[in-house]
Design a protein around this motif. Structure first.
Motif, short mmCIF file in Angstrom:
data_model
loop_
_atom_site.label_atom_id
_atom_site.label_comp_id
_atom_site.label_asym_id
_atom_site.label_seq_id
_atom_site.Cartn_x
_atom_site.Cartn_y
_atom_site.Cartn_z
N UNK A 130 0.81 -1.23 0.00
CA UNK A 130 0.00 0.00 0.00
C UNK A 130 0.84 1.27 0.00
N UNK A 131 2.16 1.13 0.00
CA UNK A 131 3.04 2.30 0.02
C UNK A 131 3.67 2.55 -1.33
N UNK A 132 3.90 3.84 -1.64
CA UNK A 132 4.67 4.18 -2.83
C UNK A 132 6.15 4.23 -2.47
N UNK A 133 7.00 4.53 -3.45
CA UNK A 133 8.44 4.50 -3.21
C UNK A 133 8.88 5.57 -2.21
N UNK A 134 8.30 6.75 -2.29
CA UNK A 134 8.67 7.81 -1.35
C UNK A 134 8.33 7.39 0.08
N UNK A 135 7.13 6.86 0.28
CA UNK A 135 6.74 6.40 1.61
C UNK A 135 7.62 5.24 2.07
N UNK A 136 7.94 4.34 1.17
CA UNK A 136 8.78 3.20 1.53
C UNK A 136 10.18 3.62 1.92
N UNK A 137 10.67 4.68 1.30
CA UNK A 137 12.02 5.16 1.61
C UNK A 137 12.12 5.69 3.03
N UNK A 138 11.00 5.94 3.68
CA UNK A 138 11.01 6.44 5.06
C UNK A 138 11.25 5.34 6.08
N UNK A 139 11.22 4.08 5.66
CA UNK A 139 11.21 2.98 6.64
C UNK A 139 12.56 2.60 7.24
N UNK A 140 13.66 2.52 6.48
CA UNK A 140 14.85 1.83 7.01
C UNK A 140 15.32 2.29 8.38
N UNK A 141 15.56 3.57 8.58
CA UNK A 141 16.04 4.03 9.88
C UNK A 141 14.89 4.40 10.81
N UNK A 142 13.99 5.27 10.35
CA UNK A 142 12.97 5.81 11.24
C UNK A 142 11.98 4.75 11.71
N UNK A 143 11.43 3.97 10.80
CA UNK A 143 10.44 2.97 11.20
C UNK A 143 11.08 1.86 12.02
N UNK A 144 12.27 1.44 11.64
CA UNK A 144 12.95 0.38 12.40
C UNK A 144 13.25 0.85 13.82
N UNK A 145 13.72 2.09 13.95
CA UNK A 145 14.02 2.64 15.27
C UNK A 145 12.76 2.73 16.12
N UNK A 146 11.69 3.25 15.54
CA UNK A 146 10.44 3.38 16.29
C UNK A 146 9.88 2.01 16.68
#
Length: 334
Positions: A130-146
């Motif tokens: 359900x995510x586009x590339x821009x939204x997916x690019x937010x995941x590696x550091x920020x989402x993993x940390x959270x």
């Protein structure tokens, strides 16, 4: 291929250039990168405040794209798959080690501001559908940390979570905490940002400019209990208040340094309340995969403040370095 190089430790030393297209070696995948998002780590590198970077380099740790070619021996992936490369490709899972963190995209390895990059296939995680590339690019550091923050305190219904600011980690933590049934208190200096946080599910809001003793306000809001989890994204300027705002047996999850790295603290509250102060350096590929699975299961959509073009890289960095202007993540699409 088109790429951005950071030629020196300076926020103005970005150069748009043409570089040879990399090739996928054994066990690697060639990615066609589509987007990147900035973290304060990237600003620290560009400002010369992060050790280990060798210039010139292709900057930005976080990105997302699609598989363009498979190297020898790669299975389980196909050309066209939408994927996210992990920031530290050696860290597949388990505890952090010097070896795990010895290779970092955008620091010692090519980052995300290029059309193509070759990465280990084992470092890739599927982009939620359900995510586009821009939204997916937010995941590696920020989402993993959270995700690791919420897991560190075993957040569940009845838990109280305190978040500082409205950057990427804080907003992912807000979304994960609400998905876990927790009560969320969020502090910001902007009433507009506080209202936007309310729309994302924050239960209690504190303007820390209007209420400088925001730790006392947290205790008041919780009937003297405090927060089971404090996601400390600021650093030295706020750590003392974060410790005061934490509940007995609570966790203070320290990830940020925009407010400095030095602080003088009284150990007695830490001892008396049996607090856990947990340092974090993002997480493993396995952690990123779990965060992505949670995002897919709950339909979580990352908050993107603004999308820049490759030619506006310096402006994107300046926007993040200025601090306090963005809500969520700043992205660069290409």
């Amino acid at each position: 291929m088109q790429a951005i190089q950071l030629t020196a430790p300076s926020l103005t030393a970005f150069r748009q250039t043409e570089l040879p297209e990399p090739q996928a070696g054994p066990g690697e995948v060639l990615l066609r990168l589509r987007a990147a998002t900035l973290n304060f780590l990237d600003v620290a590198i560009a400002a010369g405040n992060f050790a280990g970077a060798a210039f010139p380099l292709i900057p930005v740790a976080d990105g997302a794209g699609e598989v363009a070619a498979l190297g020898e021996g790669v299975s389980g992936l196909a050309v066209g798959d939408r994927v996210i490369p992990h920031f530290m490709p050696r860290w597949q899972g388990g505890a952090i080690t010097p070896h795990n963190v010895g290779a970092m995209r955008g620091v010692t390895l090519p980052g995300s501001l290029a059309e193509y990059v070759a990465v280990p296939a084992a470092s890739l995680v599927a982009l939620p559908a359900h995510l586009d590339f821009v939204q997916g690019a937010a995941l590696p550091i920020a989402a993993t940390t959270a995700w690791n923050a919420v897991r560190s305190a075993q957040v569940r219904p009845g838990s109280v979570v305190l978040l500082l600011g409205t950057g990427g980690v804080s907003l992912f933590a807000l979304q994960f905490a609400k998905a876990s049934g927790a009560t969320v208190i969020l502090a910001s200096s902007s009433d507009d940002k506080l209202e936007r946080a309310r729309q994302l599910g924050a239960d209690y809001l504190i303007n820390y400019r209007a209420t400088p003793a925001w730790d006392a306000e947290v205790l008041k809001l919780t009937g003297g209990r405090g927060a089971d989890l404090v996601v400390e994204t600021v650093g030295g300027a706020t750590i003392v208040r974060s410790l005061n705002a934490a509940a007995v047996g609570g966790t203070v999850f320290t990830v940020g340094f925009v407010g400095g790295t030095a602080a003088s603290i009284d150990l007695l509250p830490v001892i008396v309340k049996a607090l856990r102060i947990v340092g974090n350096n993002t997480g493993s590929v396995a952690d990123l995969a779990q965060a992505a699975q949670a995002i897919a299961a709950h339909g979580i959509v990352p908050v993107i403040d603004r999308v820049f073009g490759l030619g506006d890289t310096a402006e994107a960095y300046a926007q993040l370095a200025a601090g306090g202007r963005h809500f969520g993540k700043l992205a660069i699409a290409h």
